[in-house]
Design a protein around this motif. Structure first.
Motif, PDB file in Angstrom:
ATOM      1  N   PRO A  55      18.503  22.309   6.314  1.00  0.00           N
ATOM      2  CA  PRO A  55      18.715  21.005   6.955  1.00  0.00           C
ATOM      3  C   PRO A  55      17.504  20.104   6.738  1.00  0.00           C
ATOM      4  O   PRO A  55      16.355  20.554   6.840  1.00  0.00           O
ATOM      5  N   VAL A  56      17.740  18.860   6.416  1.00  0.00           N
ATOM      6  CA  VAL A  56      16.652  17.899   6.203  1.00  0.00           C
ATOM      7  C   VAL A  56      16.988  16.613   6.950  1.00  0.00           C
ATOM      8  O   VAL A  56      18.150  16.328   7.253  1.00  0.00           O
ATOM      9  N   SER A  57      15.969  15.870   7.255  1.00  0.00           N
ATOM     10  CA  SER A  57      16.171  14.567   7.905  1.00  0.00           C
ATOM     11  C   SER A  57      15.301  13.523   7.219  1.00  0.00           C
ATOM     12  O   SER A  57      14.282  13.850   6.611  1.00  0.00           O
ATOM     13  N   ARG A  58      15.749  12.282   7.297  1.00  0.00           N
ATOM     14  CA  ARG A  58      15.000  11.168   6.702  1.00  0.00           C
ATOM     15  C   ARG A  58      14.838  10.065   7.724  1.00  0.00           C
ATOM     16  O   ARG A  58      15.751   9.766   8.499  1.00  0.00           O
ATOM     17  N   LYS A  59      13.669   9.461   7.707  1.00  0.00           N
ATOM     18  CA  LYS A  59      13.405   8.329   8.589  1.00  0.00           C
ATOM     19  C   LYS A  59      13.582   7.030   7.804  1.00  0.00           C
ATOM     20  O   LYS A  59      13.399   7.002   6.586  1.00  0.00           O
ATOM     21  N   PRO A  60      13.929   5.946   8.486  1.00  0.00           N
ATOM     22  CA  PRO A  60      14.071   4.660   7.779  1.00  0.00           C
ATOM     23  C   PRO A  60      12.730   4.144   7.281  1.00  0.00           C
ATOM     24  O   PRO A  60      11.673   4.483   7.838  1.00  0.00           O
ATOM     25  N   ALA A  61      12.785   3.344   6.238  1.00  0.00           N
ATOM     26  CA  ALA A  61      11.576   2.720   5.698  1.00  0.00           C
ATOM     27  C   ALA A  61      11.087   1.635   6.655  1.00  0.00           C
ATOM     28  O   ALA A  61      11.865   1.083   7.439  1.00  0.00           O
ATOM     29  N   PRO A  62       9.805   1.291   6.614  1.00  0.00           N
ATOM     30  CA  PRO A  62       9.294   0.206   7.452  1.00  0.00           C
ATOM     31  C   PRO A  62       9.950  -1.119   7.082  1.00  0.00           C
ATOM     32  O   PRO A  62      10.539  -1.257   6.006  1.00  0.00           O
ATOM     33  N   PRO A  63       9.859  -2.132   7.944  1.00  0.00           N
ATOM     34  CA  PRO A  63      10.373  -3.450   7.581  1.00  0.00           C
ATOM     35  C   PRO A  63       9.609  -4.006   6.386  1.00  0.00           C
ATOM     36  O   PRO A  63       8.544  -3.501   6.022  1.00  0.00           O
ATOM     37  N   PHE A  64      10.158  -5.047   5.792  1.00  0.00           N
ATOM     38  CA  PHE A  64       9.575  -5.575   4.560  1.00  0.00           C
ATOM     39  C   PHE A  64       8.219  -6.225   4.790  1.00  0.00           C
ATOM     40  O   PHE A  64       7.994  -6.923   5.782  1.00  0.00           O
ATOM     41  N   ILE A  65       7.320  -5.999   3.816  1.00  0.00           N
ATOM     42  CA  ILE A  65       6.150  -6.842   3.633  1.00  0.00           C
ATOM     43  C   ILE A  65       6.361  -7.534   2.277  1.00  0.00           C
ATOM     44  O   ILE A  65       7.362  -7.291   1.603  1.00  0.00           O
ATOM     45  N   THR A  66       5.449  -8.374   1.875  1.00  0.00           N
ATOM     46  CA  THR A  66       5.642  -9.140   0.639  1.00  0.00           C
ATOM     47  C   THR A  66       5.907  -8.233  -0.556  1.00  0.00           C
ATOM     48  O   THR A  66       6.855  -8.434  -1.316  1.00  0.00           O
ATOM     49  N   SER A  67       5.079  -7.218  -0.724  1.00  0.00           N
ATOM     50  CA  SER A  67       5.205  -6.369  -1.920  1.00  0.00           C
ATOM     51  C   SER A  67       6.510  -5.592  -1.925  1.00  0.00           C
ATOM     52  O   SER A  67       7.182  -5.500  -2.955  1.00  0.00           O
TER      53      SER A  67
END
Length: 670
Positions: free
Chosen positions: A90-102
């Protein structure tokens, strides 16, 4: 450096075996990984800088040739297979941070094919109209009000099960991050994309920002990874085949946003790979098996997204300068776009070599990073600006002294020339009219000079391509015959854009233009005869008249490849299409496809005419549910409303409420 690695790269071939196996009628794919106690060589076992198998003492890796692979395949088909090992994780993934410019620039490039410059132009427009927060930022922080708004929206759209256990807060890990502004997010009302009145790439960029932001407050994705090994006996020991599967137990944030994909729902389906119910020791049936041939690939070139990622990692540039850095190297022809890749040019090579030889510190990434840090300190008032600038320009090792010293050592002829280790008899020069080469034939000392074809990258130069260029130059124009209509001669020539067909000889009047058409990619110039040349000269080829507009639809070849066009609407042909054979039906099929990569809403129900404007009112289904549309106004339909029961009168009320909240409508009313 990367392009030179590609030039030094030596491709290698290796073989494997792929099998289709089944259990209780359910088929799945499996690939050969081991033979006896030896691991079968795959791409990662080769040195990407040389293309050769990495030599190790007591190596347990075996390189199969075609004969070996065929032998294993033949034995595997005849013998009995069984499951030798099963591993579930079993694996889990977290969401990516909100956008920055790059990251906004990187994702817009990957998902939407936008350049960094175009991304910032669109984001600037969205910011100026109050749709998003400031777009030049290196902070991943979200305000408490933004987090609260996001969480309310997640609960409304997906339900409480899709909310993270608590508010998610992010901190920046980027080198030299200033964090002067909040992350890039929608304005606090978090208006859904379909209600914004946006279209085209503006809609796509806003939707991407909106989805990424709400995904930050969603629950982790939970998946089950299944790894299965199968065994079959052979004369060289047991052959082990491997299969992998993945089942999404709970999609979590993936319902809203998947990095690098356009449609989260589609991406979830693509991610799942189901395997039948298997047990260790159980027999499986081989349906078929094939020998697979592979070739190692050189290191991939930078895309705009990858280049910006590198700049950020090394601390080069800041959010306000990433787009201009990329745009500058393209505008100055140091590199060109080829699809999504940035391909260095010969001009870029000579400039880089000149700077690396005479001003090594200035082109050192660590020097640039340290300079950026000093400029940050100056901006924050930590150090005075004048002493730093004085030392940088006028110091003992300052720019003024370096330029004065090195200027005397620069040989103009040497500065515009290139030598490549693997091409000893070749010299490349960058002149006023572009790059050209001089090739010396060692057998007789004969020197051949000619322009290099437009679009030929430095890493495309090898012994074979050079010999072909030299042969074409020596051969000169090839006469292919005569056009039966005009009675003009037909020639095959090579120019700065590669091989082309020319109709007619050079005219007396230099203002008179001859018809010239590039030989389409994929056609060997040596195979072009009179009949094929006449077909190429038909380009741009008339396919027919558009059934709606009555205007022409034509097929032709341009700088970026073959295409069909109707009233300035250009659609690239796919790999399987032939510009000389594509027909009207295929062209209409291409025009019917929506431009761009963003998802588009579908009309679900026509309600009739608006009582005031007499314009149509429609119910559409977008990525986030049903909404009603009238002219430029969109309004979300409450979840409890059923499509079949929703009426025009209800739609008019929702639209009026939406228009009353619109700042544009209010300002017009006032």
């Amino acid at each position: 450096d990367l392009e030179r690695e590609r030039m030094r790269f030596v491709s290698a071939r290796y073989w494997g075996v792929a099998a289709e196996v089944a259990k209780d009628g359910e088929g799945f794919e499996s690939r050969l990984t081991h033979l006896g106690d030896k691991k079968i060589a795959v791409g990662k076992d080769f040195d990407e800088k040389t293309g050769k198998l990495i030599a190790k003492e007591n190596s347990s890796v075996i390189l199969l040739n075609q004969t070996d692979a065929l032998d294993v395949m033949d034995q595997a088909i005849k013998n009995a297979w069984k499951v030798s090992d099963i591993d579930e994780k079993p694996v889990s993934r977290k969401p990516a941070p909100p956008f920055i410019t790059s990251t906004l620039q990187q994702e817009a490039n990957r998902k939407l094919g936008l350049s960094a410059r175009d991304t910032m132009r669109i984001a600037q427009g969205l910011y100026e109209r109050g749709h998003i927060t400031y777009m030049r930022t290196d902070s991943v922080n979200l305000s408490e009000s933004a987090i609260e708004s996001s969480r309310k929206l997640v609960g409304k759209l997906y339900g409480k099960d899709y909310l993270s256990d608590g508010p998610r807060r992010f901190t920046s890990k980027a080198k030299g991050a200033q964090e002067a502004h909040e992350a890039i997010r929608p304005s606090l009302d978090f208006t859904p994309p379909q209600e914004m009145g946006l279209s085209g790439k503006e809609y796509d960029v806003y939707e991407m920002i909106w989805m990424r932001t709400i995904a930050t407050q969603m629950a982790d994705s939970r998946q089950l990874q299944v790894s299965v090994n199968l065994e079959v006996p052979t004369s060289r020991g047991p052959a082990r085949f491997h299969s992998s599967g993945m089942k999404i137990l709970f999609p979590g944030f993936l319902r809203a946003y998947v990095e690098g994909h356009d449609d989260p729902t589609l991406s979830l389906g693509e991610r799942e790979r189901f395997l039948p119910d298997l047990k260790v020791g159980a027999p499986v049936k081989v349906v078929k098996a094939d020998v697979t041939e592979h070739e190692t690939k050189p290191p991939a070139r930078y895309s705009e997204a990858a280049l910006i990622q590198y700049l950020e990692k090394e601390g080069i540039g800041r959010p306000s300068t990433y787009a201009s850095i990329v745009s500058t190297i393209i505008d100055r022809n140091y590199c060109v776009r080829n699809g999504n890749a940035l391909v260095p040019t010969f001009t870029g090579f000579v400039v880089t070599e000149l700077l690396a030889k005479h001003f090594p510190d200035l082109v050192n990434s660590q020097f640039t990073s340290r300079m950026e840090e000093k400029l940050d300190d100056i901006a924050e008032g930590k150090i005075p600006h004048l002493p730093y600038l004085r030392e940088f320009y006028l110091g003992e090792n300052g720019l003024e002294n370096q330029v004065a010293k090195e200027d005397k050592l620069i040989d103009p002829e040497e500065a515009r020339s290139l030598k490549f280790e693997h091409l000893e008899n070749l010299d490349v020069f960058v002149g006023k009219y572009g790059p050209y080469f001089e090739y010396t034939d060692t057998s007789n000392g004969e020197i051949t000079k000619a322009s290099l074809p437009e679009g030929l990258a430095p890493s495309d130069l090898n012994q074979d391509s050079v010999q072909n260029l030299v042969a074409q130059v020596k051969k000169g124009a090839t006469s292919l015959g005569t056009d039966p209509v005009t009675q003009l001669p037909i020639f095959l020539k090579t120019g700065s854009y590669g091989p082309y067909i020319q109709l007619g000889d050079l005219p007396a009047d230099p203002k008179e233009k001859l018809k010239r058409v590039s030989v389409p990619k994929g056609i060997d110039p040596n195979s072009v005869d009179e009949a094929l040349a006449l077909r190429i000269l038909e380009l741009p080829r008339l396919l027919g008249m558009h059934p709606t507009t009555g205007k022409e639809i034509r097929a032709s070849v341009g700088r970026f490849g073959p295409y069909v066009v109707h009233e300035k609407d250009f659609r690239s042909l796919k790999k399987e299409d032939n510009v000389l054979e594509v027909n009207m039906d295929r062209a209409m099929e291409l025009f019917a496809q929506p431009k761009g990569k963003g998802r588009r809403s579908q009309v679900m129900k026509a309600l009739g005419e608006h009582p005031e404007t007499k314009s149509p009112v429609e119910v559409l289904e977008g990525p986030y549910g049903l909404y009603v549309k009238h002219e430029k106004t969109n309004a979300t339909i409450p979840k409890e409303k059923k499509l079949e029961d929703f009426t025009l009168a209800e739609a008019v009320v929702l639209l009026a409420e939406k228009e009353a909240l619109s700042p544009t409508k209010k300002s017009k009313a006032g």
